[in-house]
Design a protein around this motif. Structure first.
Motif, PDB file in Angstrom:
ATOM      1  N   GLU A  56       0.832  -1.209   0.000  1.00 29.43           N
ATOM      2  CA  GLU A  56       0.000   0.000   0.000  1.00 29.43           C
ATOM      3  C   GLU A  56       0.863   1.253   0.000  1.00 29.43           C
ATOM      4  O   GLU A  56       0.529   2.254  -0.660  1.00 29.43           O
ATOM      5  N   MET A  57       1.988   1.215   0.707  1.00 30.03           N
ATOM      6  CA  MET A  57       2.887   2.373   0.728  1.00 30.03           C
ATOM      7  C   MET A  57       3.543   2.615  -0.627  1.00 30.03           C
ATOM      8  O   MET A  57       3.958   3.733  -0.941  1.00 30.03           O
ATOM      9  N   LEU A  58       3.610   1.567  -1.455  1.00 26.18           N
ATOM     10  CA  LEU A  58       4.137   1.715  -2.820  1.00 26.18           C
ATOM     11  C   LEU A  58       3.049   2.166  -3.795  1.00 26.18           C
ATOM     12  O   LEU A  58       3.320   2.337  -4.981  1.00 26.18           O
ATOM     13  N   GLY A  59       1.848   2.355  -3.283  1.00 24.73           N
ATOM     14  CA  GLY A  59       0.736   2.739  -4.156  1.00 24.73           C
ATOM     15  C   GLY A  59       0.179   1.582  -4.946  1.00 24.73           C
ATOM     16  O   GLY A  59      -0.465   1.777  -5.987  1.00 24.73           O
ATOM     17  N   ILE A  60       0.409   0.358  -4.460  1.00 28.21           N
ATOM     18  CA  ILE A  60      -0.041  -0.844  -5.151  1.00 28.21           C
ATOM     19  C   ILE A  60      -1.208  -1.461  -4.399  1.00 28.21           C
ATOM     20  O   ILE A  60      -1.180  -1.568  -3.173  1.00 28.21           O
ATOM     21  N   GLY A  61      -2.226  -1.894  -5.142  1.00 26.49           N
ATOM     22  CA  GLY A  61      -3.328  -2.584  -4.498  1.00 26.49           C
ATOM     23  C   GLY A  61      -4.651  -2.418  -5.225  1.00 26.49           C
ATOM     24  O   GLY A  61      -4.840  -1.463  -5.990  1.00 26.49           O
ATOM     25  N   GLN A  62      -5.540  -3.349  -4.992  1.00 22.81           N
ATOM     26  CA  GLN A  62      -6.906  -3.306  -5.520  1.00 22.81           C
ATOM     27  C   GLN A  62      -7.731  -4.277  -4.692  1.00 22.81           C
ATOM     28  O   GLN A  62      -7.296  -5.384  -4.418  1.00 22.81           O
ATOM     29  N   ARG A  63      -8.915  -3.856  -4.262  1.00 22.90           N
ATOM     30  CA  ARG A  63      -9.785  -4.739  -3.485  1.00 22.90           C
ATOM     31  C   ARG A  63     -11.210  -4.653  -4.005  1.00 22.90           C
ATOM     32  O   ARG A  63     -11.772  -3.563  -4.124  1.00 22.90           O
TER      33      ARG A  63
END
Length: 351
Positions: free
Chosen positions: A318-325
């Motif tokens: 999340e700190m790398l700006g990565i994610g999807q939910r």
């Protein structure tokens, strides 16, 4: 593999169809996906393929005609496909992921989960490819959640142990002391390293309900004329394969810009549910009764041991700006509606 190639397509005209040759653009970024015939592998292949990557998937028993047929235990075959295709990224989805099967067939599971993974990492290093190894929350014992990437693993079953050994084999065999090849599409040199991506129980667009420990419950939910026992002890975090696929692509693309992106990462859905609660949520999503579902709060005594709560801390990604939910009720409805027994209800809602 890069630039433009010829492709045969069928064109329909009034009264007949004809085979024509057309030019197609081949993306410069190349990714190889193992286990591309499985639940997660299909989603990963689709995600990369639809986002300007030249994606090649491989499988074994169900591979042809869509994917390359490769036995990952065949070192020569693995070497050949990697050196022929020269991928920039490899996403290693193939594994024996069923804990009870691993308990009954430990040697075969170890060959796929550990030996094949280590060899794949070695071959990836040989061409400078960034390897993403899919691992599991079952490397933890479930006594002190949530778990960060640097928390000490303590798997309770052979499946978790084999995946942890696979992690070690990948990281040990993927170390590259010298500069690897340059990525011409973005003009910088990267060295090959690996990433371990730990994930929890998965669900998504299944070809059959048994493909996922989540979707397999659907028939018990639908057939309300018979009571069904549902585990209400183990805490799970069901995660949509589309979200994991998006994380893999985002991680790969982040790595293309920053060679320090490597090591161990966690990704998971953020809705905590037991199987009983998942089953009730499925019933609610389809307006089905749930009174026949019976919560069982005792620790299961049959099959491989499971961790009580192996929640993963996902803050590093999340700190790398990565994610999807995807919300569970949204994702599970998309996944399961083709398996509804009541066809009239399906036609009313979706047509």
């Amino acid at each position: 593999m890069v630039g433009r190639e010829k492709e045969l397509k069928i064109r329909f005209v009034p009264g007949r169809c004809e085979l024509v040759e057309e030019d197609v653009d081949i993306p410069s970024r190349r990714v190889l996906i193992t286990g591309a015939t499985g639940l997660l592998g299909r989603a990963v292949f689709k995600e990369f393929n639809e986002n300007n990557w030249n994606a090649v998937g491989c499988g074994f028993r169900r591979a042809q005609p869509r994917f390359e047929q490769i036995n990952l235990l065949d070192c020569i075959a693995v070497h050949d496909i990697i050196h022929d295709f020269q991928p920039h990224v490899i996403v290693h989805c193939a594994a024996e992921r069923r804990p009870d099967v691993v308990e009954s067939q430990p040697d075969a599971a170890s060959q796929l989960n550990v030996a094949a993974s280590g060899n794949l990492a070695k071959e990836a290093a040989g061409v400078g490819a960034f390897l993403i190894y899919i691992s599991t929350d079952y490397v933890f014992d479930g006594t002190s959640p949530p778990y960060k990437e640097n928390d000490v693993p303590n798997p309770l079953n052979l499946y978790g142990k084999s995946k942890l050994e696979g992690e070690k084999a990948v990281l040990e065999n993927n170390e590259v002391p010298h500069l690897a090849r340059c990525y011409s599409f973005q003009g910088s040199c990267l060295i090959s390293d690996a990433a371990v991506l730990r994930i929890p129980v998965l669900y998504g667009e299944v070809e059959r309900l048994e493909e996922s420990a989540v979707t397999v419950m659907f028939d018990k939910v639908q057939f309300s004329n018979k009571s069904a026992n549902m585990d209400h002890w183990q805490q799970r975090f069901p995660t949509n394969v589309k979200d994991v696929a998006a994380v893999c692509r985002q991680l790969a693309e982040k790595r293309m810009l920053d060679p320090s992106v490597k090591g161990t990462f966690h990704w998971s859905g953020n809705e905590q549910m037991t199987k009983y609660e998942m089953a009730c949520a499925i019933a609610d999503a389809f307006n089905l009764p749930s009174s026949h579902l019976r919560p069982i709060t005792d620790c299961p005594v049959v099959g491989a041991l499971r961790p009580r709560n192996a929640q993963l801390d996902c803050s590093r990604l999340e700190m790398l700006g990565i994610g999807q939910r995807t919300p569970f009720r949204t994702g599970i409805k998309e996944s399961l509606w083709p398996f509804l027994v009541d066809k009239r209800w399906r036609q009313t809602v979706f047509h």
